[in-house]
Design a protein around this motif. Sequence first.
Motif, PDB file in Angstrom:
ATOM      1  N   ILE A 273       0.417  -1.264   0.200  1.00 28.16           N
ATOM      2  CA  ILE A 273      -0.270  -0.211  -0.104  1.00 28.16           C
ATOM      3  C   ILE A 273       0.693   1.209   0.210  1.00 28.16           C
ATOM      4  N   GLY A 274       2.095   0.827  -0.035  1.00 21.79           N
ATOM      5  CA  GLY A 274       2.911   2.514   0.197  1.00 21.79           C
ATOM      6  C   GLY A 274       4.240   2.497  -0.637  1.00 21.79           C
ATOM      7  N   ALA A 275       4.629   4.043  -0.823  1.00 21.84           N
ATOM      8  CA  ALA A 275       6.122   3.932  -1.107  1.00 21.84           C
ATOM      9  C   ALA A 275       5.262   4.565  -3.090  1.00 21.84           C
ATOM     10  N   TYR A 276       4.737   4.955  -2.919  1.00 21.62           N
ATOM     11  CA  TYR A 276       4.340   5.671  -4.476  1.00 21.62           C
ATOM     12  C   TYR A 276       3.613   6.962  -4.651  1.00 21.62           C
ATOM     13  N   ASP A 277       4.510   8.354  -3.871  1.00 15.86           N
ATOM     14  CA  ASP A 277       4.560   9.480  -3.968  1.00 15.86           C
ATOM     15  C   ASP A 277       5.960   9.806  -4.533  1.00 15.86           C
ATOM     16  N   PRO A 278       6.103  10.291  -5.720  1.00 16.05           N
ATOM     17  CA  PRO A 278       4.909  11.265  -6.389  1.00 16.05           C
ATOM     18  C   PRO A 278       4.736  10.840  -7.402  1.00 16.05           C
ATOM     19  N   GLU A 279       3.005  10.213  -7.569  1.00 15.54           N
ATOM     20  CA  GLU A 279       2.574   8.567  -8.264  1.00 15.54           C
ATOM     21  C   GLU A 279       3.163   9.175  -9.975  1.00 15.54           C
ATOM     22  N   TRP A 280       3.411  10.584 -10.326  1.00 12.47           N
ATOM     23  CA  TRP A 280       3.336  10.554 -11.954  1.00 12.47           C
ATOM     24  C   TRP A 280       4.920   9.626 -12.018  1.00 12.47           C
ATOM     25  N   LEU A 281       5.510   9.518 -10.940  1.00  5.27           N
ATOM     26  CA  LEU A 281       7.314   9.003 -10.822  1.00  5.27           C
ATOM     27  C   LEU A 281       7.100   7.917 -10.868  1.00  5.27           C
ATOM     28  N   PHE A 282       6.285   7.052  -9.758  1.00 10.55           N
ATOM     29  CA  PHE A 282       6.237   5.861  -8.729  1.00 10.55           C
ATOM     30  C   PHE A 282       4.824   5.083  -9.338  1.00 10.55           C
ATOM     31  N   GLY A 283       3.888   5.442 -10.143  1.00 10.19           N
ATOM     32  CA  GLY A 283       2.243   4.933  -9.776  1.00 10.19           C
ATOM     33  C   GLY A 283       2.879   4.038 -11.073  1.00 10.19           C
ATOM     34  N   GLY A 284       4.043   3.645 -11.866  1.00 14.76           N
ATOM     35  CA  GLY A 284       4.143   2.413 -12.594  1.00 14.76           C
ATOM     36  C   GLY A 284       5.054   1.252 -11.909  1.00 14.76           C
ATOM     37  N   MET A 285       5.143   1.729 -10.909  1.00 14.43           N
ATOM     38  CA  MET A 285       5.665   0.458  -9.829  1.00 14.43           C
ATOM     39  C   MET A 285       5.019   0.497  -8.754  1.00 14.43           C
ATOM     40  N   HIS A 286       4.916   0.859  -8.086  1.00 15.44           N
ATOM     41  CA  HIS A 286       4.345   1.251  -6.462  1.00 15.44           C
ATOM     42  C   HIS A 286       2.849   1.559  -6.902  1.00 15.44           C
ATOM     43  N   ALA A 287       1.991   0.099  -5.773  1.00 17.27           N
ATOM     44  CA  ALA A 287       0.610   0.759  -6.186  1.00 17.27           C
ATOM     45  C   ALA A 287      -0.457   1.865  -5.339  1.00 17.27           C
ATOM     46  N   ASN A 288      -1.059   2.578  -5.393  1.00 21.18           N
ATOM     47  CA  ASN A 288      -1.266   3.627  -4.595  1.00 21.18           C
ATOM     48  C   ASN A 288      -1.669   3.016  -3.555  1.00 21.18           C
ATOM     49  N   PRO A 289      -2.750   2.996  -1.989  1.00 18.84           N
ATOM     50  CA  PRO A 289      -3.546   2.595  -1.861  1.00 18.84           C
ATOM     51  C   PRO A 289      -4.900   2.382  -1.430  1.00 18.84           C
ATOM     52  N   GLU A 290      -5.469   3.362  -2.823  1.00 18.16           N
ATOM     53  CA  GLU A 290      -6.639   3.024  -3.466  1.00 18.16           C
ATOM     54  C   GLU A 290      -6.731   1.507  -4.084  1.00 18.16           C
ATOM     55  N   GLN A 291      -5.424   2.153  -5.056  1.00 19.63           N
ATOM     56  CA  GLN A 291      -5.196   0.447  -5.915  1.00 19.63           C
ATOM     57  C   GLN A 291      -5.084  -0.712  -5.410  1.00 19.63           C
ATOM     58  N   ALA A 292      -4.474  -0.660  -4.209  1.00 16.44           N
ATOM     59  CA  ALA A 292      -4.036  -1.779  -3.169  1.00 16.44           C
ATOM     60  C   ALA A 292      -5.711  -2.462  -3.110  1.00 16.44           C
ATOM     61  N   VAL A 293      -6.482  -1.608  -2.219  1.00 18.47           N
ATOM     62  CA  VAL A 293      -8.235  -1.730  -2.697  1.00 18.47           C
ATOM     63  C   VAL A 293      -8.877  -2.960  -4.218  1.00 18.47           C
ATOM     64  N   ARG A 294      -8.287  -2.365  -4.683  1.00 18.48           N
ATOM     65  CA  ARG A 294      -8.894  -2.914  -6.593  1.00 18.48           C
ATOM     66  C   ARG A 294      -8.091  -4.465  -6.192  1.00 18.48           C
ATOM     67  N   ILE A 295      -6.801  -3.840  -6.272  1.00 17.02           N
ATOM     68  CA  ILE A 295      -6.954  -5.506  -5.709  1.00 17.02           C
ATOM     69  C   ILE A 295      -6.621  -6.680  -5.151  1.00 17.02           C
ATOM     70  N   HIS A 296      -7.235  -6.149  -3.861  1.00 12.46           N
ATOM     71  CA  HIS A 296      -8.071  -7.186  -3.161  1.00 12.46           C
ATOM     72  C   HIS A 296      -9.238  -7.532  -3.341  1.00 12.46           C
ATOM     73  N   GLU A 297      -9.678  -6.480  -4.440  1.00  9.82           N
ATOM     74  CA  GLU A 297     -11.494  -6.934  -5.103  1.00  9.82           C
ATOM     75  C   GLU A 297     -10.723  -7.667  -5.434  1.00  9.82           C
ATOM     76  N   ASP A 298     -10.056  -7.772  -6.621  1.00  8.10           N
ATOM     77  CA  ASP A 298      -9.481  -8.507  -8.128  1.00  8.10           C
ATOM     78  C   ASP A 298      -8.944 -10.025  -6.808  1.00  8.10           C
ATOM     79  N   VAL A 299      -8.190 -10.489  -6.674  1.00  6.78           N
ATOM     80  CA  VAL A 299      -8.029 -11.709  -6.380  1.00  6.78           C
ATOM     81  C   VAL A 299      -8.940 -11.843  -5.964  1.00  6.78           C
ATOM     82  N   LYS A 300      -9.983 -11.572  -5.305  1.00 12.62           N
ATOM     83  CA  LYS A 300     -10.862 -12.325  -4.361  1.00 12.62           C
ATOM     84  C   LYS A 300     -10.653 -12.409  -2.341  1.00 12.62           C
TER      85      LYS A 300
END
Length: 352
Positions: A273-300
């Motif tokens: 859920i961490g190590a994402y900011d600035p997101e324009w720089l790190f968003g291709g390598m690390h999920a932000n917390p909102e995206q982590a929730v999507r992963i949680h949903e995706d993997v059921k």
Amino acid sequence: MPQSNEQLRLQYAADKSHHLPNGRFQSPWPSSTNPSVTAFIKYMFTEYNSNPGWESVKQGRAPPVVPLDYNQIAAPSDVQLTWLGHASLLVQINGANVLFDPVFSTRCSPVQWMGPKRFTRAPCTVSELPHIDVLVLSHNHYDHLDWNTLKQVHERFPDIKVLAPLGNRPILSSLGFTNIVIADWWDETSVELPTGGFTFACTPAQHMTARGLFDRMATLWSSWVIIGPTRRFFFSGDTAYSALYNNKDHEECPAFVQIGDVYGPMDLSAIAIGAYDPEWLFGGMHANPEQAVRIHEDVKSRKSVGVHWGTFVLTSEAVDEPPKRLALEMAARGHPSDEFVVLDIGQTTQGL
């Protein structure tokens, strides 16, 4: 007629688009876009040392470190997780003890006199861990593959089975490990333990690798699934979900829906859920917390734990920002707050 899980796995395994002709690897999806290496270097020299992460640490906003609950560890539930800081985990599933990405050194760096220094201590040493049956590694970055810690693991457990993605055999062999399994995405490894048969599945993630200047993408990265006799566990490793940089269509990584379709539902997951900011720089390598929730949903996942935060200042977000954003997103998407949680370092939680 719908495909079986095994048919789906074989279909996904046949896709080798993450392999490059030169023997290196890539995240093969439109969701994976990153600025140039020059942009990362500029960030490190101009913004890293003055970012809000350091100030939040000085203000005492880091997660607490608590003693391991050895009673709970000695008598575990069918599936439980102890957070050892950052992405280091002790996972106990159907009587097996599995160690993920152990990093107990002071710095996640090639040397211990410079580089990112932990601001929360490790909750234990290697000698204080219970018996470990299997060691699992997600990739070779220094905050996940720590030479000093792995040397200690090998000294204590010289015959331990080690699982890691493609390309990592040389470094593991140099550490002294001999019982090594190297896996590509969608490979499955059967492991027989006293409590039963387990399957360890090496699954995709959106990330990259390097330990030096000239080995970028030379080894693979992955997430992992453990299938026990009655329980299932998912570890995201390091992953992104949808890059911000040069991703105008907001493409999302399809791997996690695929993982959920093949192996879900998960009884317990550990998701970065961490190590994402600035997101324009790190968003291709690390999920932000909102995206982590999507992963949680995706993997059921029935229950997830947020990891990859609270230990090293690697990026610019405040140390306590990831759990705050996680809680807000869980509420916004209508999930119970105890379905995706954060822990104190050293704390144990059980799956559902």
